[in-house]
Design a protein around this motif. Structure first.
Motif, PDB file in Angstrom:
ATOM      1  N   ALA A  73       0.812  -1.216   0.000  1.00  0.00           N
ATOM      2  CA  ALA A  73       0.000   0.000   0.000  1.00  0.00           C
ATOM      3  C   ALA A  73       0.846   1.266   0.000  1.00  0.00           C
ATOM      4  N   ALA A  74       2.165   1.119  -0.083  1.00  0.00           N
ATOM      5  CA  ALA A  74       3.051   2.277   0.010  1.00  0.00           C
ATOM      6  C   ALA A  74       2.945   3.159  -1.230  1.00  0.00           C
ATOM      7  N   PRO A  75       3.131   4.466  -1.068  1.00  0.00           N
ATOM      8  CA  PRO A  75       3.145   5.356  -2.234  1.00  0.00           C
ATOM      9  C   PRO A  75       4.295   4.999  -3.171  1.00  0.00           C
ATOM     10  N   GLY A  76       4.151   5.373  -4.421  1.00  0.00           N
ATOM     11  CA  GLY A  76       5.221   5.135  -5.392  1.00  0.00           C
ATOM     12  C   GLY A  76       4.777   4.276  -6.553  1.00  0.00           C
ATOM     13  N   GLY A 106       0.919   1.477   4.179  1.00  0.00           N
ATOM     14  CA  GLY A 106       0.270   2.678   3.672  1.00  0.00           C
ATOM     15  C   GLY A 106       0.742   3.938   4.388  1.00  0.00           C
ATOM     16  N   ASP A 107       0.711   5.051   3.689  1.00  0.00           N
ATOM     17  CA  ASP A 107       1.110   6.350   4.248  1.00  0.00           C
ATOM     18  C   ASP A 107      -0.041   6.881   5.110  1.00  0.00           C
ATOM     19  N   PRO A 108       0.183   7.085   6.425  1.00  0.00           N
ATOM     20  CA  PRO A 108      -0.906   7.553   7.292  1.00  0.00           C
ATOM     21  C   PRO A 108      -1.399   8.957   6.956  1.00  0.00           C
ATOM     22  N   GLU A 113      -8.720   5.299   1.569  1.00  0.00           N
ATOM     23  CA  GLU A 113      -9.240   4.690   0.351  1.00  0.00           C
ATOM     24  C   GLU A 113      -8.170   4.566  -0.723  1.00  0.00           C
ATOM     25  N   GLU A 114      -7.259   5.515  -0.743  1.00  0.00           N
ATOM     26  CA  GLU A 114      -6.167   5.476  -1.723  1.00  0.00           C
ATOM     27  C   GLU A 114      -5.235   4.305  -1.445  1.00  0.00           C
ATOM     28  N   ALA A 115      -4.868   4.132  -0.174  1.00  0.00           N
ATOM     29  CA  ALA A 115      -3.989   3.013   0.202  1.00  0.00           C
ATOM     30  C   ALA A 115      -4.656   1.678  -0.087  1.00  0.00           C
ATOM     31  N   ASP A 116      -5.939   1.572   0.217  1.00  0.00           N
ATOM     32  CA  ASP A 116      -6.674   0.333  -0.058  1.00  0.00           C
ATOM     33  C   ASP A 116      -6.628  -0.004  -1.542  1.00  0.00           C
ATOM     34  N   THR A 141      -1.672  -8.422   8.998  1.00  0.00           N
ATOM     35  CA  THR A 141      -2.320  -7.366   9.767  1.00  0.00           C
ATOM     36  C   THR A 141      -1.210  -6.598  10.488  1.00  0.00           C
ATOM     37  N   HIS A 142      -0.928  -5.383  10.011  1.00  0.00           N
ATOM     38  CA  HIS A 142       0.293  -4.680  10.408  1.00  0.00           C
ATOM     39  C   HIS A 142       0.165  -3.218  10.018  1.00  0.00           C
ATOM     40  N   ASP A 143       0.882  -2.373  10.664  1.00  0.00           N
ATOM     41  CA  ASP A 143       1.008  -0.931  10.407  1.00  0.00           C
ATOM     42  C   ASP A 143      -0.291  -0.262   9.965  1.00  0.00           C
ATOM     43  N   SER A 144      -0.406   0.151   8.704  1.00  0.00           N
ATOM     44  CA  SER A 144      -1.573   0.921   8.259  1.00  0.00           C
ATOM     45  C   SER A 144      -2.855   0.102   8.208  1.00  0.00           C
TER      46      SER A 144
END
Length: 266
Positions: A73-76, A106-108, A113-116, A141-144
């Motif tokens: 889910a990370a940006p880039g 994912g970026d908090p 919705e974007e990360a999903d 199940t972790h971080d974001s």
């Protein structure tokens, strides 16, 4: 249920010693941390991969899966993330490991919705490669996305049998989710479960199983009640907590604790 432990608890330990530990203490399998600082990582050549697989086979211990660090889910750009997953899938295929772990990441500061959507798009793209390799990608199940409710927002839209979930009991607890709710969300997708124990939400230093605050008995009871017969993998985070008690001396009592929970929940 079958029992495993993660090599995160024995950082840098050579493969023969890992196999010996598992066999000696009655663990059916091992989750391998797939990182360049470990003996097993995607940079191994074909001969080295064959040697690792042979070592585990000779010891009668299964390779449960590879704990990778791709963040779906990370940006880039998608291509770098997909390439990282492909490397892990190839290694898992060569070792005969059924699972590859990925993180959300994912970026908090960006919309949920974007990360999903990003994570679902990448996992859907990687699913066909996973099918070709005979491996299943598991979103931890972790971080974001630390709860089952978070993970299902990604896994539902993917809708592919080669993409599933890895339930880390610490993160769902930190996210305030009850074990029964986590299981209900993840059941159709559940690959395996990571167990551990900690002192509190503010002190996540790893502890011997049963000596902390995590609801391990409740998690095992839920799994048993639902007839789930997969893996419980002890992820003891020694790599991040150098002062923690060495894992090898805890493996025997840890297995006894898990067996006791299983017997009590039967």
């Amino acid at each position: 249920m079958k029992l495993a432990f993660s090599t995160l608890g024995v950082p840098g330990l050579p493969v023969p010693d890992v196999v010996r530990l598992a066999a000696t203490h009655g663990y059916h399998g091992v989750e391998l941390r797939a990182h360049p600082e470990e003996p097993v990582h995607p940079g191994l050549d074909a001969g080295q991969r064959a040697d690792v697989a042979a070592e585990f086979k000779a010891g009668g211990v299964e390779i449960l899966g590879l704990a990778g660090y791709a963040r779906v889910a990370a940006p880039g750009d998608d291509s770098a993330v997909l390439a990282e997953i492909d490397e892990l899938l190839g290694l898992a295929r060569d070792l005969g490991a059924p699972f590859v772990r990925v993180f959300p990441g994912g970026d908090p500061d960006r919309p949920r919705e974007e990360a999903d959507a990003v994570a679902a798009r990448r996992l859907a793209a990687a699913a066909e490669h996973a099918a070709d390799a005979g491996v299943r990608i598991l979103l931890e199940t972790h971080d974001s996305h630390r709860t089952g409710a978070d993970a299902i927002r990604v896994l539902g839209p993917v809708g592919h049998r080669r993409v599933g979930a890895l339930w880390d009991v610490m993160h769902t607890w930190l996210g305030g989710e009850q074990p029964s709710d986590t299981y209900a969300a993840l059941a159709p997708h559940l690959g395996y479960v990571q167990v551990k124990d900690i002192a509190s939400a503010d002190d996540t230093t790893p502890l011997p199983l049963g000596s902390g605050v995590l609801p391990l008995a409740e998690c095992v009871e839920v799994l048993s009640r639902e007839g789930w017969d997969g893996w419980l993998c002890w992820e003891y985070e020694k790599r991040w907590y150098e002062a923690a008690t060495p894992l090898p001396e805890l493996l025997g009592p840890g297995r006894e604790h898990l067996v006791r929970l299983l017997n009590e929940s039967a």
